[in-house]
Design an enzyme around this catalytic site. Structure first.
Site, mmCIF file in Angstrom:
data_model
loop_
_atom_site.group_PDB
_atom_site.id
_atom_site.type_symbol
_atom_site.label_atom_id
_atom_site.label_comp_id
_atom_site.label_asym_id
_atom_site.label_seq_id
_atom_site.Cartn_x
_atom_site.Cartn_y
_atom_site.Cartn_z
ATOM 1 C CG HIS A 1 33.116 24.478 34.813
ATOM 2 N ND1 HIS A 1 34.419 25.399 34.575
ATOM 3 C CD2 HIS A 1 33.676 23.145 34.454
ATOM 4 C CE1 HIS A 1 35.112 24.742 34.534
ATOM 5 N NE2 HIS A 1 34.904 23.690 34.021
ATOM 6 C CG ASN B 1 36.530 20.047 32.554
ATOM 7 O OD1 ASN B 1 36.342 21.083 32.547
ATOM 8 N ND2 ASN B 1 36.517 19.735 33.642
ATOM 9 C CB CYS C 1 36.391 27.458 32.859
ATOM 10 S SG CYS C 1 34.635 28.739 34.441
#
Length: 464
Positions: free
Chosen positions: A379, A401, A79
């Site tokens: 994250h 995202n 991520c």
């Protein structure tokens, strides 16, 4: 001979358990909740419908053009790489007059695995030479998951400044990029084995030159494993594309480093101009100081992982100013808290645990969550929009995202301002949005936190 012990009934007294059950049975609501929770996902049961029906993906300020397509890190902990590439491509697409584009995340993934393996083996050598015990806290921490997919911002700077960037079409993802678990396990296996060999060599009195030669042999094996699994990145690339005006364009032959230096760093996105602001409210870590974490890096002799600790309102103000100026913001958060992945909401008010269970999951404040291991950064994503009230306070944030389009609003999450306060730990903004007095802190000597400190957590979360 088995020793006999005389003892009363072990564990919780039977009469105490009976009292618990009697009190539970006396409230019919407990049985209703039990009937529902035993057949449904707990989060669906505690979800407050009136809260999720209210929010809309409309913001007072939003970057003009968001990146396309929505990216998908799949079953990997990349991520932090995706969020960085997504931030850069917004300005890059504007500069090149293109609409759909991705940078190669696999390119940085490959070099991070190589460099981080070398870093951890070098660090272990240094630590073993100091006489640290293998079963002590430091080495145990470093060997827990040494091939971790996740990372922090300064690790990205190290990779990009050395290896550059390239379009994804020049080097697409392969299986072990998208599903990295087995490669990670293999790397972990080898690093722990190599640690054993390094310990033996140190104990036998090997010289520094002999230890260096031993590590080079280990890294040759590691390079082979990673190259077989992921492939070998091209040394030069040729990128051909059509711009929005349907005109043919070509870049190259060119190295990935030159591609970054000539087409990105000069006038699109300079990695070295960004500052990491964190919000760590623990009383032992005062604001307005520079911090780093011991043995937290991915490259020997490279830029250290540094961050300036600030009150959360400073993070919000700098992030909002960046968005108002059409620049998205890389940020790190504990995404799994107060989160509904399918709907795409991070909201501290969306779940009613008290109604169903007679309890709360927010019994600790942000500082105590860090101290007691209840929360840390997990994250990295991208802030692309914000709503600002008339009094200049912020109310909600739009988040890009990297889990594909099937989460939230075609891949975008809405995050409330209260969630930001409670669970956002880092933002990365250009230095032009950071006050001079805060920038000056970057020139001070950093406070070194232990390797296991929660502020050394790596952003790594795949789909929840």
């Amino acid at each position: 001979m088995i020793r006999q012990f005389a003892y009363k009934m072990a564990g919780i007294p039977t009469e105490t358990i009976a009292a618990f059950k009697a009190k539970f049975d006396a409230d019919p609501k407990n049985h209703l909740a039990q009937n529902v929770c035993s057949r449904q996902d707990m989060l669906d049961v505690v979800l407050k419908r009136d809260v999720i029906n209210g929010p809309h993906h409309v913001y007072t300020h939003k970057i003009k053009t968001e990146g396309k397509p929505v990216t998908n890190q799949k079953s990997s902990g990349r991520c932090w790489i995706f969020a960085c590439m997504n931030a850069i491509r917004i300005a890059f697409c504007k500069e090149k007059n293109i609409e759909d584009f991705e940078f190669s995340q696999g390119h940085l993934f490959f070099w991070d695995k190589i460099e981080r393996s070398n870093y951890i083996l070098s660090a272990l050598t240094e630590i073993l030479k100091k006489g640290e015990k293998v079963d002590g806290r430091l080495i145990s921490h470093l060997l827990h998951n040494p091939s971790e997919d996740g990372g922090q911002w300064d690790m990205l700077v190290n990779l990009v400044e050395k290896y550059g960037l390239m379009p994804k079409k020049c080097w697409p993802d392969v299986y072990s990029c998208e599903k990295s678990m087995r490669l990670g396990r293999l790397i972990n296996n080898k690093i722990r084995e190599f640690c054993y060999k390094l310990k033996k060599a140190v104990d036998e009195g090997s010289t520094d030159d002999q230890l260096t030669t031993l590590r080079e042999t280990m890294m040759e094996e590691m390079y082979r494993i990673i190259s077989i699994s992921v492939g070998s990145p091209p040394e030069t690339i040729i990128w051909e594309y059509y711009d929005k005006d349907k005109k043919y364009q070509k870049v190259g032959p060119i190295t990935p480093l030159a591609f970054y230096q000539e087409h990105i760093k000069q006038n699109v996105f300079n990695m070295e101009d960004k500052i990491v602001l964190t919000n760590d409210p623990r009383p032992q870590n005062p604001f307005n100081k520079l911090y780093t974490v011991e043995y937290l890096n991915n490259m020997m002799g490279a830029r250290p992982v540094l961050y300036v600790n600030q009150p959360v309102d400073v993070l919000k103000k700098c992030a909002a100013e960046s968005i108002k100026n059409d620049e998205a913001v890389w940020f790190g958060t504990d995404v799994g808290k107060c989160f509904n992945g399918k709907l795409g909401f991070n909201d501290t008010e969306m779940y009613d645990y008290d109604l169903v269970f007679g309890t709360t999951v927010l019994g600790l404040n942000k500082s105590d969550r860090l101290i007691y291991g209840e929360s840390l950064m997990t994250h990295a994503m991208l802030l692309t929009g914000v709503s600002i009230n008339e009094d200049e306070t912020t109310s909600k944030w739009r988040v890009e995202n990297s889990w594909g389009e099937d989460h939230g609003e075609k891949g975008y999450i809405q995050m409330t301002d209260k969630f930001f306060s409670e669970f956002v730990y880092e933002v990365v903004v250009d230095k032009k949005y950071v006050p001079d007095d805060v920038q000056a802190i970057m020139k001070t000597t950093p406070v070194v936190l232990p390797a296991w400190d929660p502020m050394g957590a790596l952003a790594h979360t795949a789909k929840l």
